[in-house]
Write a protein that holds these residues in place. Structure first.
Motif, mmCIF file in Angstrom:
data_model
loop_
_atom_site.group_PDB
_atom_site.id
_atom_site.type_symbol
_atom_site.label_atom_id
_atom_site.label_comp_id
_atom_site.label_asym_id
_atom_site.label_seq_id
_atom_site.Cartn_x
_atom_site.Cartn_y
_atom_site.Cartn_z
ATOM 1 N N ILE A 7 0.839 -1.197 0.000
ATOM 2 C CA ILE A 7 0.000 0.000 0.000
ATOM 3 C C ILE A 7 0.874 1.248 0.000
ATOM 4 O O ILE A 7 1.852 1.340 0.764
ATOM 5 C CB ILE A 7 -0.905 0.020 1.250
ATOM 6 N N LEU A 8 0.508 2.222 -0.828
ATOM 7 C CA LEU A 8 1.166 3.523 -0.833
ATOM 8 C C LEU A 8 0.322 4.494 -0.022
ATOM 9 O O LEU A 8 -0.870 4.673 -0.288
ATOM 10 C CB LEU A 8 1.319 4.044 -2.269
ATOM 11 N N VAL A 9 0.943 5.119 0.964
ATOM 12 C CA VAL A 9 0.238 6.044 1.855
ATOM 13 C C VAL A 9 0.745 7.456 1.616
ATOM 14 O O VAL A 9 1.903 7.769 1.917
ATOM 15 C CB VAL A 9 0.426 5.653 3.338
ATOM 16 N N ALA A 10 -0.112 8.323 1.077
ATOM 17 C CA ALA A 10 0.212 9.743 0.959
ATOM 18 C C ALA A 10 -0.118 10.418 2.292
ATOM 19 O O ALA A 10 -0.987 9.966 3.030
ATOM 20 C CB ALA A 10 -0.588 10.381 -0.164
ATOM 21 N N GLY A 11 0.592 11.500 2.601
ATOM 22 C CA GLY A 11 0.380 12.153 3.889
ATOM 23 C C GLY A 11 0.815 11.267 5.041
ATOM 24 O O GLY A 11 0.260 11.349 6.145
ATOM 25 N N ALA A 12 1.811 10.431 4.808
ATOM 26 C CA ALA A 12 2.198 9.402 5.781
ATOM 27 C C ALA A 12 2.800 9.963 7.050
ATOM 28 O O ALA A 12 2.865 9.264 8.069
ATOM 29 C CB ALA A 12 3.178 8.417 5.139
ATOM 30 N N THR A 13 3.247 11.209 7.030
ATOM 31 C CA THR A 13 3.834 11.799 8.236
ATOM 32 C C THR A 13 2.823 12.627 9.029
ATOM 33 O O THR A 13 3.165 13.214 10.052
ATOM 34 C CB THR A 13 5.038 12.689 7.875
ATOM 35 N N GLY A 14 1.572 12.652 8.575
ATOM 36 C CA GLY A 14 0.544 13.417 9.265
ATOM 37 C C GLY A 14 -0.118 12.631 10.389
ATOM 38 O O GLY A 14 0.161 11.445 10.602
ATOM 39 N N THR A 15 -1.017 13.296 11.101
ATOM 40 C CA THR A 15 -1.688 12.686 12.248
ATOM 41 C C THR A 15 -2.396 11.396 11.870
ATOM 42 O O THR A 15 -2.281 10.380 12.566
ATOM 43 C CB THR A 15 -2.701 13.680 12.850
ATOM 44 N N VAL A 16 -3.150 11.405 10.777
ATOM 45 C CA VAL A 16 -3.863 10.214 10.334
ATOM 46 C C VAL A 16 -2.946 9.288 9.543
ATOM 47 O O VAL A 16 -2.959 8.064 9.721
ATOM 48 C CB VAL A 16 -5.092 10.591 9.498
ATOM 49 N N GLY A 17 -2.140 9.853 8.672
ATOM 50 C CA GLY A 17 -1.275 9.030 7.829
ATOM 51 C C GLY A 17 -0.383 8.097 8.617
ATOM 52 O O GLY A 17 -0.205 6.923 8.250
ATOM 53 N N ARG A 18 0.166 8.587 9.719
ATOM 54 C CA ARG A 18 1.014 7.723 10.557
ATOM 55 C C ARG A 18 0.225 6.544 11.107
ATOM 56 O O ARG A 18 0.758 5.437 11.265
ATOM 57 C CB ARG A 18 1.621 8.535 11.699
ATOM 58 N N GLN A 19 -1.041 6.771 11.405
ATOM 59 C CA GLN A 19 -1.873 5.694 11.941
ATOM 60 C C GLN A 19 -2.250 4.689 10.854
ATOM 61 O O GLN A 19 -2.362 3.488 11.126
ATOM 62 C CB GLN A 19 -3.117 6.273 12.595
ATOM 63 N N VAL A 20 -2.443 5.160 9.633
ATOM 64 C CA VAL A 20 -2.688 4.250 8.514
ATOM 65 C C VAL A 20 -1.474 3.351 8.324
ATOM 66 O O VAL A 20 -1.591 2.127 8.180
ATOM 67 C CB VAL A 20 -2.995 5.028 7.218
ATOM 68 N N VAL A 21 -0.296 3.956 8.352
ATOM 69 C CA VAL A 21 0.943 3.193 8.220
ATOM 70 C C VAL A 21 1.057 2.146 9.328
ATOM 71 O O VAL A 21 1.321 0.969 9.072
ATOM 72 C CB VAL A 21 2.163 4.139 8.260
ATOM 73 N N ALA A 22 0.844 2.570 10.570
ATOM 74 C CA ALA A 22 0.992 1.663 11.715
ATOM 75 C C ALA A 22 0.014 0.494 11.637
ATOM 76 O O ALA A 22 0.374 -0.657 11.923
ATOM 77 C CB ALA A 22 0.790 2.435 13.016
ATOM 78 N N GLU A 23 -1.230 0.778 11.258
ATOM 79 C CA GLU A 23 -2.240 -0.277 11.203
ATOM 80 C C GLU A 23 -1.945 -1.265 10.077
ATOM 81 O O GLU A 23 -2.107 -2.478 10.246
ATOM 82 C CB GLU A 23 -3.626 0.337 11.023
ATOM 83 N N LEU A 24 -1.511 -0.770 8.949
ATOM 84 C CA LEU A 24 -1.159 -1.667 7.845
ATOM 85 C C LEU A 24 -0.005 -2.583 8.234
ATOM 86 O O LEU A 24 -0.026 -3.791 7.961
ATOM 87 C CB LEU A 24 -0.793 -0.854 6.606
ATOM 88 N N ALA A 63 6.794 5.573 -7.266
ATOM 89 C CA ALA A 63 6.182 5.211 -5.992
ATOM 90 C C ALA A 63 4.997 4.261 -6.188
ATOM 91 O O ALA A 63 4.685 3.453 -5.304
ATOM 92 C CB ALA A 63 5.725 6.461 -5.251
ATOM 93 N N LEU A 64 4.324 4.335 -7.328
ATOM 94 C CA LEU A 64 3.137 3.519 -7.587
ATOM 95 C C LEU A 64 3.469 2.126 -8.097
ATOM 96 O O LEU A 64 2.584 1.252 -8.156
ATOM 97 C CB LEU A 64 2.232 4.225 -8.592
ATOM 98 N N GLU A 65 4.701 1.865 -8.433
ATOM 99 C CA GLU A 65 5.074 0.566 -9.001
ATOM 100 C C GLU A 65 4.824 -0.563 -7.993
ATOM 101 O O GLU A 65 5.300 -0.530 -6.867
ATOM 102 C CB GLU A 65 6.550 0.572 -9.412
ATOM 103 N N GLY A 66 4.021 -1.539 -8.386
ATOM 104 C CA GLY A 66 3.759 -2.699 -7.543
ATOM 105 C C GLY A 66 2.748 -2.472 -6.440
ATOM 106 O O GLY A 66 2.564 -3.324 -5.566
ATOM 107 N N ILE A 67 2.051 -1.337 -6.475
ATOM 108 C CA ILE A 67 1.115 -0.964 -5.408
ATOM 109 C C ILE A 67 -0.291 -1.489 -5.722
ATOM 110 O O ILE A 67 -0.768 -1.375 -6.845
ATOM 111 C CB ILE A 67 1.082 0.572 -5.254
ATOM 112 N N THR A 68 -0.971 -2.029 -4.700
ATOM 113 C CA THR A 68 -2.343 -2.506 -4.888
ATOM 114 C C THR A 68 -3.378 -1.560 -4.281
ATOM 115 O O THR A 68 -4.536 -1.549 -4.690
ATOM 116 C CB THR A 68 -2.532 -3.888 -4.243
ATOM 117 N N GLY A 69 -2.965 -0.762 -3.278
ATOM 118 C CA GLY A 69 -3.880 0.162 -2.617
ATOM 119 C C GLY A 69 -3.209 1.502 -2.392
ATOM 120 O O GLY A 69 -1.997 1.584 -2.191
ATOM 121 N N LEU A 70 -4.019 2.567 -2.414
ATOM 122 C CA LEU A 70 -3.489 3.931 -2.310
ATOM 123 C C LEU A 70 -4.344 4.748 -1.355
ATOM 124 O O LEU A 70 -5.567 4.839 -1.531
ATOM 125 C CB LEU A 70 -3.482 4.578 -3.697
ATOM 126 N N HIS A 71 -3.700 5.337 -0.352
ATOM 127 C CA HIS A 71 -4.384 6.258 0.555
ATOM 128 C C HIS A 71 -4.046 7.680 0.155
ATOM 129 O O HIS A 71 -2.864 8.037 0.044
ATOM 130 C CB HIS A 71 -3.949 6.017 2.007
#
Length: 280
Positions: A7-24, A63-71
């Protein structure tokens, strides 16, 4: 068992983005974090860092190479302006084989979210969280320095949500079937006043905290002293003085999507108690 996905997470350093990263990561998936400055990302071990900018969509191709999901988020660039690049981002995502997209609602209609909703090539989910529990961190300095919280509209109601629960809903929508075309309002499990929140923080931090109610005029003066733009001040007066029903009504989205109850504000306060304690 859900198959491992990338999964590619945009905004990964933000309040929500960090939580998306952690949960994945917790769910065993591979995560690639999109950031404009890899040196400042400070993300967990195991996260692949990719530099790119949603305001310059072609920078996302590697960044999108090999990605199945995008936030996705709806604002970008140094000025966090509403993104106008949605159609190109979606074209690139489709070409790369992305199957699922989540987009974090920006508080109102935005060009990128509109583009996502209109796209029938991918399974998309719009995440619409109410007030973040993390907003209470704004009280930390006043609590530490003076043992008080100074706020207007202290009886206003909020079904505020733990930011980790937003990440959890996103992670499920990005990796499992059954969430396409959905608009998920995400709340906590209870409705609280400002006074309820202050009492909860006081209990967690083990200290007394006084709640001082400000008039609208005093609140505006406080926000102007903090250099908040006038449009932001107007927005705060509206949502605090006349909170929309969705913001003060518990929705069962977290449990429905993740299979477990939403986290309470007491849990959030316990996790952040040290922030509100006196500093040596």
């Amino acid at each position: 068992m859900t198959q491992t996905q990338k999964i590619l997470v945009a905004g990964a350093t933000g309040t929500v983005g960090r939580q998306v990263v952690a949960e994945l990561l917790a769910r065993g998936h591979e995560v690639r974090a999109l950031t404009r400055d890899a040196a400042k990302a400070d993300l967990p071990a195991g996260v692949e860092i990719a530099e790119g900018d949603l305001t310059a969509p072609d920078s996302l191709v590697p960044a999108l190479e090999g990605i199945t999901g995008l936030h996705l988020i709806t604002f970008g660039g140094a000025a966090f302006a509403p993104l106008e690049t949605g159609p190109r981002v979606l074209d690139l995502a489709h070409a790369a084989g992305v199957r699922r997209i989540t987009v974090l609602h920006g508080g109102g209609p935005t060009p990128l979210e509109d583009a996502v909703r209109a796209d029938d090539r991918v399974s998309w989910t719009v995440l619409m969280p109410v007030e973040f529990m993390a907003n209470a961190l704004e009280w930390a300095d006043g609590i530490v320095a003076a043992g008080e919280v100074r706020e207007p509209f202290v009886d206003r109601l909020s079904a505020m949500v733990h930011e980790a629960d937003i990440g959890a809903v996103a992670a499920v929508a990005l990796t499992e079937e059954g969430h396409g075309g959905q608009e998920y309002v995400i709340t906590g499990p209870e409705v609280l006043t400002v006074g309820d929140k202050v009492k909860t923080i006081a209990a967690a931090a083990g200290r007394e905290i006084t709640l001082v109610e400000l008039t609208e005029e005093e609140a505006v003066a406080k926000w102007r002293a903090a250099y908040l733009p006038e449009d932001v001040i107007g927005f705060l007066l509206e949502v605090y003085g006349n909170t929309p029903e969705a913001g003060r009504t518990v929705a069962g989205t977290v449990e429905k999507v993740t299979g477990r109850p939403a986290r309470t504000f007491a849990q959030w306060a316990a996790e952040h108690a040290d922030v509100f304690r006196e500093r040596s």
